[in-house]
Design a protein around this motif. Structure first.
Motif, mmCIF file in Angstrom:
data_model
loop_
_atom_site.group_PDB
_atom_site.id
_atom_site.type_symbol
_atom_site.label_atom_id
_atom_site.label_comp_id
_atom_site.label_asym_id
_atom_site.label_seq_id
_atom_site.Cartn_x
_atom_site.Cartn_y
_atom_site.Cartn_z
ATOM 1 N N VAL A 90 6.420 9.924 -2.979
ATOM 2 C CA VAL A 90 5.944 8.553 -2.785
ATOM 3 C C VAL A 90 5.945 8.284 -1.289
ATOM 4 N N ILE A 91 4.850 7.771 -0.768
ATOM 5 C CA ILE A 91 4.773 7.468 0.666
ATOM 6 C C ILE A 91 4.248 6.047 0.845
ATOM 7 N N LEU A 92 4.979 5.255 1.599
ATOM 8 C CA LEU A 92 4.520 3.905 1.913
ATOM 9 C C LEU A 92 3.513 3.999 3.060
ATOM 10 N N LEU A 93 2.413 3.280 2.936
ATOM 11 C CA LEU A 93 1.371 3.349 3.964
ATOM 12 C C LEU A 93 1.442 2.123 4.872
ATOM 13 N N GLU A 104 0.840 -1.205 0.000
ATOM 14 C CA GLU A 104 0.000 0.000 0.000
ATOM 15 C C GLU A 104 0.867 1.242 0.000
ATOM 16 N N PHE A 105 0.639 2.102 -0.991
ATOM 17 C CA PHE A 105 1.393 3.344 -1.031
ATOM 18 C C PHE A 105 0.625 4.398 -1.822
ATOM 19 N N VAL A 106 1.108 5.624 -1.695
ATOM 20 C CA VAL A 106 0.536 6.718 -2.477
ATOM 21 C C VAL A 106 1.665 7.394 -3.239
ATOM 22 N N VAL A 107 1.345 7.956 -4.402
ATOM 23 C CA VAL A 107 2.358 8.626 -5.214
ATOM 24 C C VAL A 107 1.721 9.833 -5.905
ATOM 25 N N SER A 108 2.497 10.920 -5.965
ATOM 26 C CA SER A 108 2.022 12.101 -6.690
ATOM 27 C C SER A 108 3.033 12.438 -7.773
#
Lengths: 149, 200
Positions: free
Chosen positions: B29-32, A142-146
Motif C-alpha cells: 500500500v502506498i500513499l500518494l 489518494e493511494f495505491v494497493v496491490s
C-alpha cells in the motif's frame, strides 16, 4: 429506465420529499475507462465491462492480462484497477444529501488506485479496502494497493 | 542432531523478515501525494498489527510478520501501478449557477459558466451529470420545492439540447432545505438561489 419515463406518482412522491431520483435505485457507479479484457460478475452472470456500464453493489470486476478499468462512484470516489485484477464492490450505501455512507471494496488480487470521495471524508473507516491479508481504513484520499503474487 | 543456539534462531528470523520484505510480500500500500493538499491518511491493518500512512510515499508491505512500513518512490508507483493509474477516470467537477430572484432564469454571470459546463461535459467520453436545484427562504416550502425543481430542470433541458443523452442527466430540487448561507424565513439571499452541477 430513463428518468423522463419514470411513473408519474413516483416522481411526485420523490419531488414532494425532495429526494434524489436516480435512473435506477441500485446504481452506485459507472465504468468510465475500460481497456483490454474487462468483465463484471453479477448474480452469477458474466457481463462485458464496457465503458458506460452502470454498476451495482456486489459486482465483481475482473481484468485480463491486458486489461484495466476505471470506475467513478456516486460519492465521487474513483477506483481503477490494472491487469490481472479482481475488484469487488462488497458494500455501498451513500446518502447524496448528507454525504454519509459506507463503502467496502475488496481487491482479491492485482493492483488498484483509489481517490476517495465523500464517504471517506465523513467518518474514519467509513470506507475500507480489503485485500486477502489486510484491511485498509481510508481517511483520504489518494493511494495505491496491490494484492497477491 | 545439533540444537540451534537461541542467538542463531533470532538471527534466522531476522534474515527471513529481511528477505520477506521483498520476496514474500503479499501486497503493498502506498500513499500518494494529494493534489489539492488536503490531509490524507490510510491505515493498514493485519490482524492486531497496524501501520498508519500519513506522508506522501509512506508505504507498507504485507508480510507474514504484519505490515512493514517503508518509504516508496514515484518509480515504484509507476512500475507497479502505472496501468491502474492510467485507467483512472477524470475527476468529478462541480459548478454552481445562480438565478434571478423567484425565477428559473440565470444571472448574467452564470450564463457564461454554462459554457464551461458544456465544454467539461464534451471532454468526457461517458459523462453523467447531477443537477441539484436550491432556493432562498422567500415563500412556502411547496413553492420553493417547485421552483428549485424548475431551476434544475431548466438546466437539464439546456444540457439535453446541447446533446447530452437524457438518461445521463439527473435533475432534482431540494427547495430551501440546504442553504449555503443560512437565513431567517422569508429572507432573500442571492447565494442560495442556485443549482449545483456535478459533472462525472
Amino acid at each position: 429506465m430513463p428518468f423522463s419515463s419514470s411513473p408519474v406518482p413516483a416522481l411526485i412522491a420523490a419531488f414532494a420529499l425532495g429526494l434524489a431520483v436516480s435512473a435506477t435505485a441500485a446504481e452506485i457507479g459507472q465504468i468510465k475507462v475500460s481497456k483490454g479484457q474487462v468483465s463484471i460478475e453479477r448474480d452469477g452472470r458474466v457481463l462485458p465491462g464496457n465503458v458506460g456500464v452502470r454498476l451495482e453493489t456486489s459486482d465483481v470486476l475482473k481484468t485480463g492480462p491486458d486489461g484495466s478499468v476505471g470506475v467513478t462512484m456516486s460519492d465521487d470516489s474513483l477506483l481503477s484497477a490494472g491487469p490481472n485484477s479482481i475488484l469487488s464492490l462488497d458494500r455501498y450505501d451513500f446518502d447524496p444529501v448528507t454525504h454519509k455512507g459506507v463503502f467496502d471494496a475488496g481487491l482479491r488480487k492485482g493492483s488498484l488506485a483509489v481517490i476517495s470521495g465523500h464517504i471517506a471524508k465523513q467518518a474514519p473507516d467509513a470506507m475500507t479496502v480489503r485485500t486477502p491479508t489486510s484491511i485498509l481504513g481510508v481517511r483520504g484520499t489518494e493511494f495505491v494497493v496491490s494484492a497477491g503474487d | 542432531m545439533t540444537r540451534p543456539r537461541r542467538f542463531d534462531r533470532w538471527q534466522s528470523i531476522g534474515l527471513l523478515a529481511a528477505l520477506c520484505s521483498g520476496a514474500c510480500s503479499t501486497g503493498t500500500v502506498i500513499l500518494l501525494p494529494e493534489e489539492s493538499g488536503r490531509e490524507t491518511a490510510v491505515s493498514v491493518r493485519q490482524g492486531d498489527k497496524e501501520v498508519l500512512l500519513k506522508e506522501p510515499y509512506a508505504a507498507a508491505r504485507q508480510t507474514p510478520f504484519g505490515p512493514q512500513a517503508y518509504r516508496s518512490n514515484p518509480d515504484e508507483v509507476q512500475s507497479t501501478f502505472g496501468a491502474a493509474l492510467a485507467a483512472q477516470p477524470m475527476r468529478p467537477l462541480q459548478f454552481t449557477l445562480y438565478f434571478v430572484e423567484g425565477k428559473d432564469e440565470l444571472t448574467d454571470e452564470s450564463k457564461q459558466i454554462v459554457e464551461r459546463v458544456f465544454s467539461e461535459i464534451s471532454r468526457r467520453p461517458v459523462p453523467d451529470v447531477l443537477i441539484v436545484g436550491h432556493t432562498d427562504a422567500v415563500g412556502t416550502d411547496q413553492l420553493n420545492d417547485a421552483l428549485s425543481r424548475q431551476r434544475a430542470e431548466t438546466i437539464r433541458a439546456a444540457l439535453i439540447a446541447h446533446g447530452i443523452a437524457p438518461e445521463n442527466v439527473t435533475a432534482v430540487g431540494r427547495g430551501k432545505r440546504e442553504p449555503v448561507v443560512p437565513t431567517a424565513e422569508g429572507v432573500s439571499e442571492a447565494r442560495n438561489r442556485r443549482v449545483e452541477i456535478v459533472v462525472r
